[in-house]
Enzyme design. Structure first.
Site, mmCIF file in Angstrom:
data_model
loop_
_atom_site.group_PDB
_atom_site.id
_atom_site.type_symbol
_atom_site.label_atom_id
_atom_site.label_comp_id
_atom_site.label_asym_id
_atom_site.label_seq_id
_atom_site.Cartn_x
_atom_site.Cartn_y
_atom_site.Cartn_z
ATOM 1 C CB SER A 46 0.451 -9.419 -1.819
ATOM 2 O OG SER A 46 1.649 -9.903 -2.398
ATOM 3 C CG ASP A 101 6.738 -8.012 2.610
ATOM 4 O OD1 ASP A 101 7.096 -9.090 2.094
ATOM 5 O OD2 ASP A 101 5.626 -7.505 2.391
ATOM 6 C CG HIS A 161 4.106 -10.769 1.965
ATOM 7 N ND1 HIS A 161 4.147 -9.512 1.403
ATOM 8 C CD2 HIS A 161 3.314 -11.527 1.157
ATOM 9 C CE1 HIS A 161 3.409 -9.512 0.309
ATOM 10 N NE2 HIS A 161 2.899 -10.720 0.141
#
Length: 256
Positions: free
Chosen positions: A128, A199, A232
């Site tokens: 991320s 995501d 995610h």
């Protein structure tokens, strides 16, 4: 445990921002030390959780360094303070980049790698916002300098970005292509990007656009993998492919 303190500023500004980095977690290699990778956590996380996962991977020849980002107000969260490698507003190609924060964190990461033995291959990976930081470091490596013009001192041999994005993509192609050395370094740097198609935090198209921006800027040794139906987070198959990719790209001895 280590705590680092950076003060960044420029002659054109009177205000100076100070960044205090948190605890660093180190996973020692169980076999012959062939590579060192700094692995960077996501927004609001710390180095501890990733160090536990990385320790479980079948990569006995890698030393993992898992630092913790500074705690700072983050525009994306309405100014709420949390651990972040740089300040981020709305995730968009048109949003402003926090060059000062990016450079401070990139220098902190490079500092870890600068003390590794010369025969040890070094790399950076992350998830991320950590992936965004890894990709920014990749561009600094290719250009040979940070955004502030200071020289970038590390010869990266591998970069991994999971569920992330590329900061500073605007103008990157022009910066790389005006220098033969930068173009050579970009073309030879192995990069692995992966992203879940579902995501909902860093949308999948950001991963695709990042891969496209890097590729068109001259980062041709790039692999982009998508994971159908994944959000995610990471999944075992993804980490298995990271292990295989690192073993191949870094020439590791496997389980010995």
């Amino acid at each position: 445990m280590s705590y680092s303190h950076y003060t960044m500023g420029s002659g054109s500004r009177t205000a100076r921002r100070t960044f205090e980095f948190g605890r660093t977690y180190v996973v020692r290699p169980k076999g012959k030390h062939q590579a060192t990778i700094v692995w960077l956590h996501g927004l609001g996380d710390n180095g501890s959780s990733w160090s536990q996962l990385l320790e479980s991977l079948p990569l006995p020849n890698i030393k993992w360094i898992c630092p913790t980002a500074p705690t700072r107000p983050v525009a994306l969260l309405g100014g709420f303070p949390c651990t972040a490698w740089f300040d981020a507003g709305e995730l968009s190609e048109d949003g402003p980049d926090d060059w000062e924060g990016l450079d401070a964190s990139a220098a902190h990461i490079a500092n870890f790698l600068s003390t590794e033995p010369p025969d040890v291959k070094v790399g950076i990976g992350g998830f991320s916002m950590g992936a965004a930081m890894a990709l920014y470091s990749a561009t600094a490596c290719a250009l040979g300098r940070y955004g502030n013009g200071n020289p970038y001192p590390i010869n990266l041999r591998a970069v991994v970005g999971l569920s992330g994005w590329l900061p500073g993509s605007r103008g990157l192609r022009n910066k790389i292509q005006v220098s033969h050395e930068a173009a050579r370094r970009a073309a030879s740097l192995p990069i692995l990007l992966s992203h879940g198609t579902c995501d909902d935090v860093v949308p999948y198209n950001f991963g695709e656009k990042s891969a496209h921006s890097l590729n068109t800027s001259g980062f041709w040794n790039l692999t982009f993998k998508n994971y159908e139906g994944i959000g995610h987070y990471t999944v075992p198959k993804e980490m298995d492919e990271v292990c295989n990719w690192l073993t191949t790209r870094l020439g590791l001895e496997g389980s010995r």
